[in-house]
Design an enzyme around this catalytic site. Structure first.
Site, PDB file in Angstrom:
ATOM      1  N   GLY A  65       0.790  -1.225   0.000  1.00 51.90           N
ATOM      2  CA  GLY A  65       0.000   0.000   0.000  1.00 51.90           C
ATOM      3  C   GLY A  65       0.825   1.278   0.000  1.00 51.90           C
ATOM      4  N   GLN A  91       2.615  -7.005  -6.013  1.00 50.63           N
ATOM      5  CA  GLN A  91       1.175  -7.058  -6.275  1.00 50.63           C
ATOM      6  C   GLN A  91       0.894  -6.143  -7.473  1.00 50.63           C
ATOM      7  OE1 GLN A  91      -1.317  -5.660  -3.048  1.00 50.63           O
ATOM      8  NE2 GLN A  91      -3.159  -6.588  -3.904  1.00 50.63           N
ATOM      9  N   GLY A 138     -12.631  -3.581  10.652  1.00 41.86           N
ATOM     10  CA  GLY A 138     -13.493  -4.747  10.445  1.00 41.86           C
ATOM     11  C   GLY A 138     -13.931  -5.228  11.824  1.00 41.86           C
ATOM     12  N   HIS A 190      18.686  27.525  14.564  1.00 41.27           N
ATOM     13  CA  HIS A 190      18.555  28.262  15.817  1.00 41.27           C
ATOM     14  C   HIS A 190      17.220  29.000  15.975  1.00 41.27           C
ATOM     15  CE1 HIS A 190      20.967  30.424  12.841  1.00 41.27           C
ATOM     16  NE2 HIS A 190      20.391  31.519  13.250  1.00 41.27           N
TER      17      HIS A 190
HETATM   18  P1  TTP Z   1      -4.688  -0.370   4.428  1.00 47.78           P
HETATM   19  O1  TTP Z   1      -4.945  -0.079   5.851  1.00 47.78           O
HETATM   20  O2  TTP Z   1      -5.786  -0.168   3.451  1.00 47.78           O
HETATM   21  O3  TTP Z   1      -3.363   0.432   4.080  1.00 47.78           O
HETATM   22  P2  TTP Z   1      -3.035   1.403   2.919  1.00 47.78           P
HETATM   23  O4  TTP Z   1      -1.561   1.373   2.728  1.00 47.78           O
HETATM   24  O5  TTP Z   1      -3.872   1.118   1.710  1.00 47.78           O
HETATM   25  O6  TTP Z   1      -3.402   2.810   3.561  1.00 47.78           O
HETATM   26  P3  TTP Z   1      -4.430   3.928   3.078  1.00 47.78           P
HETATM   27  O7  TTP Z   1      -5.796   3.393   3.351  1.00 47.78           O
HETATM   28  O8  TTP Z   1      -4.051   5.081   3.945  1.00 47.78           O
HETATM   29  O9  TTP Z   1      -4.154   4.196   1.617  1.00 47.78           O
HETATM   30  O10 TTP Z   1      -4.168  -1.871   4.264  1.00 47.78           O
HETATM   31  C1  TTP Z   1      -3.657  -2.618   5.328  1.00 47.78           C
HETATM   32  C2  TTP Z   1      -2.364  -3.279   4.948  1.00 47.78           C
HETATM   33  O11 TTP Z   1      -2.534  -4.195   3.859  1.00 47.78           O
HETATM   34  C3  TTP Z   1      -1.301  -2.302   4.553  1.00 47.78           C
HETATM   35  O12 TTP Z   1      -0.092  -2.728   5.145  1.00 47.78           O
HETATM   36  C4  TTP Z   1      -1.231  -2.449   3.046  1.00 47.78           C
HETATM   37  C5  TTP Z   1      -1.677  -3.865   2.808  1.00 47.78           C
HETATM   38  N1  TTP Z   1      -2.392  -4.078   1.552  1.00 47.78           N
HETATM   39  C6  TTP Z   1      -1.755  -4.701   0.491  1.00 47.78           C
HETATM   40  O13 TTP Z   1      -0.575  -5.073   0.594  1.00 47.78           O
HETATM   41  N2  TTP Z   1      -2.437  -4.883  -0.678  1.00 47.78           N
HETATM   42  C7  TTP Z   1      -3.735  -4.477  -0.840  1.00 47.78           C
HETATM   43  O14 TTP Z   1      -4.287  -4.655  -1.940  1.00 47.78           O
HETATM   44  C8  TTP Z   1      -4.382  -3.829   0.284  1.00 47.78           C
HETATM   45  C9  TTP Z   1      -5.802  -3.330   0.160  1.00 47.78           C
HETATM   46  C10 TTP Z   1      -3.683  -3.658   1.454  1.00 47.78           C
END
Ligand code: TTP
Length: 413
Positions: free
Chosen positions: A9, A79, A142, A320
């Site tokens: 993400g 991904q 969730g 400073h």
């Molecule tokens: P999120 O909490 O959705 O994290 P995010 O990085 O998308 O943050 P934001 O909502 O601020 O854009 O996701 C939780 C974790 O899962 C986070 O570590 C990223 C990961 N993740 C993935 O690796 N792939 C994905 O498709 C999704 C939705 C999340």
């Protein structure tokens, strides 16, 4: 057991700090967030770790390499589309053998928790174990319905009074390989993502055992900029006094301080720990570093500066006569003399911060600015509470900044 960490993400709620690095690479007491998780896994004997990456993945790969430097084996999968947690986990198919742990990369957890859940999983042999935490307001998470430790339902981000319980999904799981079959059948959610909680619902329909493991151990989800300040406050509480650098005669140190090698605290500096100071920093003379301050490597803090409850990332100068309170300052910034960052409103109300186009209440009475990388401020510039500044931006001398500024801008009087 092998482990998978989701780190693809961007962390859009964490902008501007994530405009230049992924959220999981933001520092918490001297290490990227994700390194805390890697170390927690290693301490529990889990050495084979797959990182699911995408956004600015080269920063993660450059830092961790094959993991050997950190005493683990790290591999990576990119991904292709940011299509949801179920999609992200599907990339671990060829990597895992039997049961495996999955962690969101943007959480900080108590290391003991990994031990607790592997023991519980081995004793009860469920198809899936999900770690739960009780919170006051579950509406951002969730939320699960649970009966005799079995999860019956998961509702994503319900309205506050419609949440079925106060137990939330922490983003920590142990899965058996059955999950891949369910991921393949998972449909896009109304949010347009393939969500792992929907795959769990398919397991529940299929009478698989989805066990909830309630923990009261430390777990923090780092989503928004003030949460980085909060996690810093919490983690700094546990640091031990350790002085690898030099403290000149005439400096006063109270509380815990970690001072890394090559750093100097000059005469007249007054430190009220807990304070973490990285490598090759030059602090003082005559400045005041107050509690819960994290200073990254190669930072210079000049004469008569006051810093409180803030994160100053690497290669930044606070020159400073400046004041930085309850703020996050990115890497490679230069705060000109007399830069003042206010952290308290006249009306004492909680400070709001713009998150994805919407002013969100940080819940903090004391909250300063969030400043991205490579920002330069001119002499006597002032910032009102809660403003954010994008990266590569110049704020000219004497400017009173009372609104957010995007990246690559020059703001003059
Ligand atoms: P999120 O909490 O959705 O994290 P995010 O990085 O998308 O943050 P934001 O909502 O601020 O854009 O996701 C939780 C974790 O899962 C986070 O570590 C990223 C990961 N993740 C993935 O690796 N792939 C994905 O498709 C999704 C939705 C999340």
């Amino acid at each position: 057991m092998k482990a998978v960490i989701l780190s693809a993400g961007e962390g859009s709620r964490m902008r501007p700090l994530t405009l230049t690095k992924p959220k999981t690479m933001l520092p918490v007491i001297g290490k990227p967030i994700i390194q805390h998780n890697i170390e927690a896994l290693k301490e529990c004997g889990i050495f084979d770790i797959l990182l699911i990456v995408s956004y600015k993945e080269e920063i993660v790969k450059d830092y961790f390499g094959d993991g050997k430097k950190f005493g683990v084996n790290i591999s990576y999968k990119t991904q292709k589309e940011y299509a949801g947690t179920a999609d992200a986990i599907s990339y671990s198919k060829g990597f895992v053998e039997e049961d495996f742990i999955v962690l969101n990369g943007d959480i900080i957890l108590d290391k003991e928790l990994i031990k607790d859940i592997t023991e519980d999983y081995n004793q009860n042999s469920p198809d899936t174990l999900m770690v739960l935490k009780e919170v006051d307001d579950p509406s951002d998470f969730g939320v699960v319905e649970i009966e005799d430790n079995l999860i019956k339902n998961v509702v994503e981000k319900p309205e506050k009074d419609k949440a079925p319980s106060n137990l939330i999904n922490t983003g920590i799981y142990i899965f058996s390989k059955d999950i891949f079959e369910k991921i393949d059948k998972t449909k896009k959610s109304p949010r347009g993502e393939y969500e792992i909680t929907d795959s769990l619902s398919l397991q529940i329909i299929d009478k698989k055992i989805v066990r909830g493991f309630l923990t009261n151990k430390e777990w923090i989800d780092v989503g928004r900029p003030w949460e980085l300040i909060e996690i810093n406050e919490i983690m700094l509480k546990d640091i031990q006094r350790e002085i690898k650098g030099e403290i000149e005669r005439g400096a006063t140190i109270h509380g815990n301080i970690f001072l890394d090698e090559g750093s100097i605290i000059r005469s007249g500096v007054y430190i009220q720990g807990s304070v973490y100071i990285g490598k090759n920093c030059d602090i003082g003379p005559n400045c005041y570093i107050r509690g819960n301050t994290y200073v990254g490597d190669n930072v210079k803090v000049g004469n008569a500066v006051e810093i409180k409850n803030s994160i100053i990332m690497e290669n930044t100068n606070v020159n400073h006569l400046s004041y930085v309170g309850d703020s996050v300052i990115g890497s490679n910034c230069n705060l000109g003399a007399g830069t003042n960052i206010a952290n308290l409103r006249f009306d004492d109300k909680p400070v709001k911060i713009m998150i994805k186009g919407e002013k969100i209440n940080s819940g903090r009475r004391k909250m300063g600015s969030i400043i991205g990388d490579n920002v330069k401020t001119g002499i006597n510039s002032s910032f009102t509470p809660g403003v954010t500044v994008g990266f590569n931006t110049f704020i000219g001398p004497h400017v009173l900044l009372d609104e957010d500024v995007e990246s690559n801008k020059i703001v003059l009087l």
